[in-house]
Design an enzyme around this catalytic site. Structure first.
Site, mmCIF file in Angstrom:
data_model
loop_
_atom_site.group_PDB
_atom_site.id
_atom_site.type_symbol
_atom_site.label_atom_id
_atom_site.label_comp_id
_atom_site.label_asym_id
_atom_site.label_seq_id
_atom_site.Cartn_x
_atom_site.Cartn_y
_atom_site.Cartn_z
ATOM 1 N N GLU A 233 -55.643 23.126 -18.790
ATOM 2 C CA GLU A 233 -56.300 24.207 -19.104
ATOM 3 C C GLU A 233 -55.362 25.329 -19.216
ATOM 4 O O GLU A 233 -55.376 26.117 -20.015
ATOM 5 C CB GLU A 233 -56.877 24.500 -17.636
ATOM 6 C CG GLU A 233 -57.547 25.696 -17.521
ATOM 7 C CD GLU A 233 -58.713 26.011 -18.274
ATOM 8 O OE1 GLU A 233 -58.543 26.582 -19.358
ATOM 9 O OE2 GLU A 233 -59.616 25.457 -17.941
ATOM 10 N N ASP B 31 -55.750 27.970 -22.844
ATOM 11 C CA ASP B 31 -55.761 29.429 -22.442
ATOM 12 C C ASP B 31 -54.843 29.860 -23.430
ATOM 13 O O ASP B 31 -55.156 30.801 -24.080
ATOM 14 C CB ASP B 31 -55.376 29.675 -20.933
ATOM 15 C CG ASP B 31 -56.651 29.322 -20.092
ATOM 16 O OD1 ASP B 31 -57.769 29.128 -20.663
ATOM 17 O OD2 ASP B 31 -56.360 29.169 -19.076
ATOM 18 N N SER C 182 -63.834 27.632 -20.749
ATOM 19 C CA SER C 182 -62.414 27.735 -20.694
ATOM 20 C C SER C 182 -61.755 28.185 -21.913
ATOM 21 O O SER C 182 -60.269 28.845 -21.939
ATOM 22 C CB SER C 182 -61.773 26.875 -20.079
ATOM 23 O OG SER C 182 -62.030 26.444 -18.851
#
Length: 961
Positions: free
Chosen positions: A283, A287, A550
């Site tokens: 994750e 990002d 995300s």
């Protein structure tokens, strides 16, 4: 010791999701007395309530937030803080600092927070109940039985716990579907998400998605942009070894993405507690990759929170707090792909802790962008209903949903687009054949090129369809994948935010009872389905396809970092909390968003088989029962994709215009004022009344003591909208599409001069109307009065020059798109008032034309008349020496017929005793002209004209594109 109401463990985690009454029954655990310490945040009341400030308009907020006494007003009182700190020190160890930069815990009077580390015995002494722990979902579940009590001397407004799992303990669930069962159908559950395994790996760099599909305003420009903070609990910059370092991995990805390899980052939180193994490294890297590619000029901030050094558990709450109170880096854009999953009782101290946390963020001037998550309407809660996470729905966060982007090249490969119900009638086939109904919807959703005219290379870089991200498929009784749909729904524990109510929304739950509340998401962007993100993996060793909200969330953060940079360049404050600006932009400049009208996010389910025939096997091989609660995409705002995905440049233009209007032109009279019982004219002015209805309609306008009545013909099925008129004012919009959508008639437009304070009401076919968005649009010179019979737009035929910073001698950008076949030109002149007068002469008076010519603005391209660019084509120039507050009117000349037309109908020809209006308002300083004597085909798109008073300011980054 006073007992806290609604303070059971189930009040913290499982409000409304389970019928169980004990922790053991709800979670299926049998815990033992805890042996480990626990860190607890005590949140104190504010000295004053900031609600009025935060619900004021953006400019008022941004000015007020610069005050030196902000935190003496909105922090804790000294008495409350000193008393609580003294009392709590007698029960445990106070930890943290004013910024939390070292250990990830913020303790200060301004934040109203005191973190306390407690042993199990201290927990029992402080709260009056034992602390238990059990194994649950692969981690330690800390809980208590009964309610909590707190000692006198601690004025508790909120409580939170730094406990595992660090992303938040999911709620306990049980079937609350009320017996609902879904009608199962085999195959893809939504359109536009079904490229085959090989074909679907259509992977684009985030920067390419930003530039080619979302029109980011600074894409391709080497411009330093606002830093973006990322919520990355526990992982921070952790890597699996010493080589490569995070900096080396970031630089390698940037180089592969085709941008300068010298990326910058900073890290805040318990850096010793970072853990590559325990943190979500995938994750984190997704990002980082999206920001590094889509906003390569932005430094990246990583907020690791409290880390994993015992007894810390990197709870996402701690990451948010350290970001909000980082007074060294002062992040203004913050992106989080991590949600707080607990469903807390809205009458509890736990709920209040989260509510006040995000109010702190707004008061600190942070733009908070939050993933609305990836499980569809269920939100991953197996309670059989449509859900929205209570603790991730703050009105001060921008909630981001998911879409699936399908390029023109990929569209023929997705059978839901190319083969259903038959090849002859497929979406792709109809669009390629020029079907107006299909093209109309696709254009609203971001199509800018006629499919039949697209070259192979253009087909790779242009949107064909953007639909709701929902990649769930049912095949042979199995549903896959586990992850893959845009969450969206209604948080019914809080009222509808004022900016959604002002937009005319009443978000309504799909569940029985149909309660209303905060609608989610606010906006959306590509999240997978048919287009993946080329992003680095956890250790930056390779680049592969990634998906989810995300990715959509940092994509929006990257866009807002660019818009924030433009704000600062134009001498505006930072964006900060700006949800209302986005909703106003959607109201006055709908072309700022691609309107997603295809697809659904229906995924509601409960665990276990059902006799009702709606049982399938999930990704884990377990039976689940589908219940069918959820939401469909549709025109305008919806509960799957919100306002839609961005047209970044158009959105940046709209937001800067709105911000300058609020900051520098608040004294300029609105077109209409709300007077408590209805609407009244805000000035002496000329107003247009534009009727839009599916059938012929009788319209009555009551103005003061007089009445204007007229009959309007029906609008054409594809009569132009504000969205379309604004979309075509992009230089690369395909002229083939413009010409294909020609000759679509509007209704009728009338005009009248009204006095300041005159009451105004509208009825259609004797039915009253409402002006749902008028409070948002009236400051920008129009308002729509609507009923089931149609709509009447009341609008000014002139522009008021609301220049950047209220400056004089500016350049106003003029954009035009011609959709008439005759030779045309447009000129602009300065009037004395909103009724068009010049030196005592009124439109239509002898000598008025000469007076207007004497007042004509010079164009940057020379002369005072801007020639139409030709049928279907785009042109641009500038008006020179425009002063703040100038009232600018227009005159159109048809050189083919020799006729000329004014924006004021009373100066034009008459038909059947009525003056003919040749001008139509399409939103924010955008108009369309009809170029034929007598009204012609009434399409009001023969020349689309826009005046932009702010884009030339600063470095002029928004002038073109």
């Amino acid at each position: 010791m006073p007992t806290l109401a609604n303070s059971t463990f189930l009040d913290l985690t499982s409000y409304g999701t389970t019928t169980a009454t004990t922790v053991e029954a709800a979670y299926g655990v049998n815990g033992v007395e805890a042996v480990n310490n626990i860190n607890v945040a005590f949140i104190l009341p504010r000295a004053n309530d900031p609600t009025a400030l935060l619900s004021s308009n953006w400019a008022t907020r941004q000015v007020a937030l610069q005050a030196n006494d902000l935190w003496s007003r909105y922090g804790a009182t000294t008495a409350d803080y000193d008393s609580a700190r003294t009392t709590l020190a007698g029960y445990g160890t106070i930890i943290g600092s004013a910024t939390g930069a070292t250990d990830g815990y913020v303790t200060s009077q301004d934040s109203r927070t005191i973190w306390v580390s407690l042993s199990p015995s201290q927990f029992e002494s402080l709260f009056g109940t034992k602390l238990y722990q059990a194994e649950y979902a692969g981690a330690a579940l800390y809980y208590w039985n009964g309610s909590l009590s707190v000692p006198t001397g601690v004025n508790v407004a909120g409580l939170w716990f730094d406990t595992p799992p660090w992303f938040g303990t999911p709620p306990a669930v049980s079937d609350q579907s009320g017996g609902a069962r879904a009608d199962l159908h085999e195959g893809p559950q939504s359109i536009g998400n079904y490229l085959s395994t090989t074909e679907r790996m259509s992977i684009y760099l985030p920067g390419a998605i930003a530039k080619d599909f979302y029109n980011f305003p600074l894409a391709g420009k080497d411009i330093p942009t606002t830093a973006v903070g990322l919520i990355e609990p526990g992982i921070g910059a952790a890597m699996p070894g010493t080589s490569p370092t995070f900096q080396q991995g970031l630089n390698a990805y940037r180089q592969a993405a085709g941008v300068s390899p010298d990326g910058e980052y900073y890290l805040v939180g318990n850096t010793n507690g970072q853990s590559y193994a325990n943190g979500n490294n995938g994750e984190r890297s997704l990002d980082v990759g999206v920001i590094a590619s889509a906003a390569p000029g932005s430094k990246i901030g990583l907020y690791a929170g409290s880390g994993f050094t015992a007894p810390s558990h990197a709870n996402v709450f701690t990451s948010y707090q350290t970001a909000f109170w980082d007074t060294v880096n002062n992040p203004t854009i913050l992106s989080s792909s991590f949600s707080i999953l607990q469903q807390t009782n809205p009458s509890s101290v736990f709920y209040n802790a989260i509510k006040e946390l995000f109010i702190d963020g707004a008061l600190r001037g942070v733009t908070m962008v939050q993933a609305n998550n990836d499980w569809g309407s269920s939100w991953g809660f197996a309670d059989g209903r449509a859900n929205q996470a209570i603790n991730s729905s703050s009105p001060f966060m921008l909630l981001v949903g998911g879409t699936s982007l399908t390029t023109m090249a990929a569209a023929p490969l997705d059978p839901t687009i190319a083969s259903e119900p038959s090849a002859e009638q497929s979406l792709h086939g109809l669009a390629t054949a020029g079907d107006l109904a299909i093209l109309w919807r696709l254009v609203a959703g971001g199509l800018t090129m006629l499919p039949s005219a697209a070259s192979a290379s253009a087909a790779e870089q242009h949107t064909f369809l953007e639909s709701v991200w929902n990649s769930f498929v049912i095949a042979n009784g199995h549903r896959t994948p586990l992850l893959g749909a845009s969450d969206g729904g209604v948080d019914t524990t809080q009222p509808t935010p004022w900016y959604q109510a002002d937009f005319g929304l009443t978000p309504t739950s799909a569940n029985p009872g149909h309660a209303t509340g905060r609608g989610a998401p606010d906006v959306s962007a590509d999240s997978g389905g048919n287009m993946f993100y080329a992003a680095p993996n956890g250790d930056f060793s390779k680049i592969g396809g990634d998906e989810g909200t995300s990715a959509a969330t940092p994509m929006w953060a990257a866009l807002l970092a660019q818009i924030d940079t433009i704000f600062v360049d134009q001498h505006l404050p930072h964006l900060g909390f700006a949800n209302d600006l986005l909703y106003i932009a959607a109201a006055v400049a709908p072309g700022s968003f691609n309107d997603i009208t295809f697809g659904n996010n229906v995924t509601s389910y409960f665990n276990g088989a059902s006799a009702g025939g709606a049982t399938v096997i999930d990704d884990q091989g377990l039976p689940i029962t589908l219940t069918g609660y959820g939401y469909l995409a549709g025109p305008g705002y919806d509960l799957t994709t919100g306002l839609g995905s961005p047209n970044g440049t158009l959105l940046a233009r709209a937001m800067t215009a709105i911000a300058h209007s609020q900051m520098s032109h608040s004294s300029s009279p609105d077109m209409l004022d709300a007077d408590g019982s209805g609407w009244a004219s805000g000035a002496d002015q000329s107003l247009m009344f534009q009727t839009m209805s599916a059938a012929g309609a009788g319209v009555e306008i009551d103005i003061g003591a007089s009445t204007l009545g007229f009959a309007s013909v029906a609008s054409g099925t594809y009569a132009w909208t504000s969205r379309l008129a604004q979309q075509v004012l992009q230089s690369d919009f395909d002229p083939h599409l413009v010409r294909l959508l020609d000759k679509q008639g509007q209704g009728w437009v009338g005009q009248s001069v009204v006095g300041a304070g005159d009451q105004l009401s509208v009825s259609i076919d004797a039915h009253s109307t409402v002006a749902l968005q008028a409070s948002m649009t009236s400051p920008f010179d129009f308002a729509d009065f609507t009923s089931a019979d149609g709509a009447v737009r009341v609008a000014r035929p002139v522009a008021v020059a609301e220049t950047a910073g209220g400056a004089d001698d500016t350049v106003a950008i003029v954009r035009v798109r011609q959709n008439g076949e005759d030779s045309l030109s447009i000129s602009f002149y300065r009037a004395d008032d909103l009724a068009g007068s010049i030196g005592g002469l009124h439109p239509g008076d002898a000598g008025y034309e000469a007076a207007a010519q004497a007042r004509a603005y010079q164009l940057a391209t020379g002369g005072t008349a801007l020639a139409g660019p030709g049928y279907g084509n785009y042109g641009q120039s500038g008006l020179m020496d425009v002063d703040a507050g100038a009232i600018i009117a227009m005159k159109l000349v048809n050189h083919t017929s020799g006729a000329h037309y004014w924006g004021f109908a009373q100066a034009n020809e008459t038909v059947d005793g009525r003056s003919v209006g040749h001008l139509w308002n399409y939103g924010l300083n955008t108009w369309g002209w009809e170029d034929t004597l007598g009204g012609g085909d009434r399409d009001f798109n023969d020349l689309i004209v826009q005046l932009d008073f702010t884009s030339s300011s600063g470095h002029g980054w928004l002038m073109s594109g």
